[in-house]
Design an enzyme around this catalytic site. Structure first.
Site, PDB file in Angstrom:
ATOM      1  N   SER A 143      27.341   7.752   1.765  1.00 37.36           N
ATOM      2  CA  SER A 143      26.223   7.697   0.829  1.00 37.36           C
ATOM      3  C   SER A 143      25.663   9.060   0.452  1.00 37.36           C
ATOM      4  O   SER A 143      25.031   9.199  -0.597  1.00 37.36           O
ATOM      5  CB  SER A 143      25.102   6.842   1.421  1.00 37.36           C
ATOM      6  OG  SER A 143      24.749   7.313   2.708  1.00 37.36           O
ATOM      7  N   HIS A 155      17.645  10.237   2.393  1.00 39.87           N
ATOM      8  CA  HIS A 155      18.823  10.622   1.623  1.00 39.87           C
ATOM      9  C   HIS A 155      18.420  11.613   0.544  1.00 39.87           C
ATOM     10  O   HIS A 155      17.252  11.660   0.144  1.00 39.87           O
ATOM     11  CB  HIS A 155      19.457   9.392   0.948  1.00 39.87           C
ATOM     12  CG  HIS A 155      20.398   8.645   1.819  1.00 39.87           C
ATOM     13  ND1 HIS A 155      19.984   7.936   2.912  1.00 39.87           N
ATOM     14  CD2 HIS A 155      21.750   8.499   1.767  1.00 39.87           C
ATOM     15  CE1 HIS A 155      21.035   7.370   3.492  1.00 39.87           C
ATOM     16  NE2 HIS A 155      22.120   7.714   2.811  1.00 39.87           N
TER      17      HIS A 155
END
Length: 303
Positions: free
Chosen positions: A53, A279
């Site tokens: 990711s 993230h």
């Protein structure tokens, strides 16, 4: 023995589309000194992006793959645009080293299947899900209430005799090496680049107290050290297995999840800009792309 740090499919939330550009050749009449008037078609290098990711950029606009949560503003897309390369992006949220050679889920084939002898460039960000880092962060958040100013997460994962995260990193090293060897086998002419993870936590080890960052104050330095340990392992495996390593940690220092909106390139546990928790946001992916591009330029100059 089952790896306790490999997250479940439901928990592997860590996950643009392929920008395929045409390639061609210029044909000119043989034996003539007159330049052809036919329009030239520039050759496009074939670039394949592999990984998890941190490469696919989940929730960063615009999402172009709902299964893998892949953005068309992830670092592979930005690198491809900068280099004018034909991109095949198979990075996918939740991917582990095992998903390089086997189907990750229905409709998501093994990532290494995108490689061939015509591949010119390969980037890969992998390893975080092998050590179950998302599960570790979830556990840390749950333990914070037990000792908010202490180190409950570090205490949970370490003892006098072992450090479970360090052990998981050691166990992941040969898996990364195996993946890199397989990449070279399938794409023998490609430049292979291992892209490390950006700075998630304050580099000075001083934590922050916030509802959106539910971590105990004393655990920040330990989590920082575990990420550095993971990156160091990736660096070593890249060097040992004929790949270049790109350091995205140093360029992102000072823009960790504790920084305010606008300065923060890594989102909190409750993102305020479009990105998955803990993230890179769009700016974080852009900085990663710049680091990759700079490394590729340096490599070309020193050849």
């Amino acid at each position: 023995m089952k790896n306790p740090f490999r997250p479940s499919r439901a928990g592997r939330t860590l996950i643009a589309g392929a920008a395929l550009l045409s390639a061609g050749a210029v044909l000119a009449p043989a034996g003539t000194a007159v330049a052809s008037t036919a329009p030239k078609r520039e050759f496009k290098a074939h670039y394949v992006a592999l990984g998890d990711s941190y490469a696919s950029a989940p929730l960063v606009p615009d999402q172009v793959d709902a299964t893998c949560l892949r953005s068309n503003q992830n670092y592979p897309s930005l690198v491809a645009q900068s280099r004018g390369a034909a991109l095949t992006d198979v990075s996918c949220s939740g991917a582990t080293t095992a998903d390089m050679t086997a189907s990750q889920t229905d409709g998501v084939p093994a990532q290494l299947g995108a490689l061939n002898r015509g591949t010119d460039l390969v980037t890969i960000t992998i390893g975080g899900n092998d050590i179950g880092f998302s599960t570790v962060l979830g556990t840390c958040a749950q333990l914070t209430a037990t000792d908010p100013t202490g180190t409950p997460c570090q205490t949970h994962y370490t003892s006098v005799y072992e450090d479970q995260i360090s052990d998981a990193i050691d166990q992941t090293a040969p898996k990364v090496a195996q993946v890199l060897r397989a990449v070279h086998h399938r794409a023998p002419h490609a430049k292979v680049v291992v892209v490390g993870y950006p700075d998630l936590f304050p580099d000075d080890g001083v934590g922050c107290t916030s509802k959106t960052v539910p971590l105990a104050v004393g655990d920040f330095a330990w989590l920082r050290d575990k990420e550095k340990e993971l990156n160091a392992m990736l660096f070593r495996q890249a060097r040992k297995n004929g790949a270049r390593y790109v350091n995205t940690y140093t360029p992102s220092i000072g823009h960790d999840l504790c920084k305010p909106t606008g300065e923060r390139w890594i989102e909190t546990f409750a993102p305020e800009t479009p990105a998955a928790p803990v993230h890179p946001n769009a700016m974080g992916e852009s900085v990663m792309a710049t680091a990759v591009e700079s490394a590729l330029v340096r490599h070309t100059r020193h050849r």
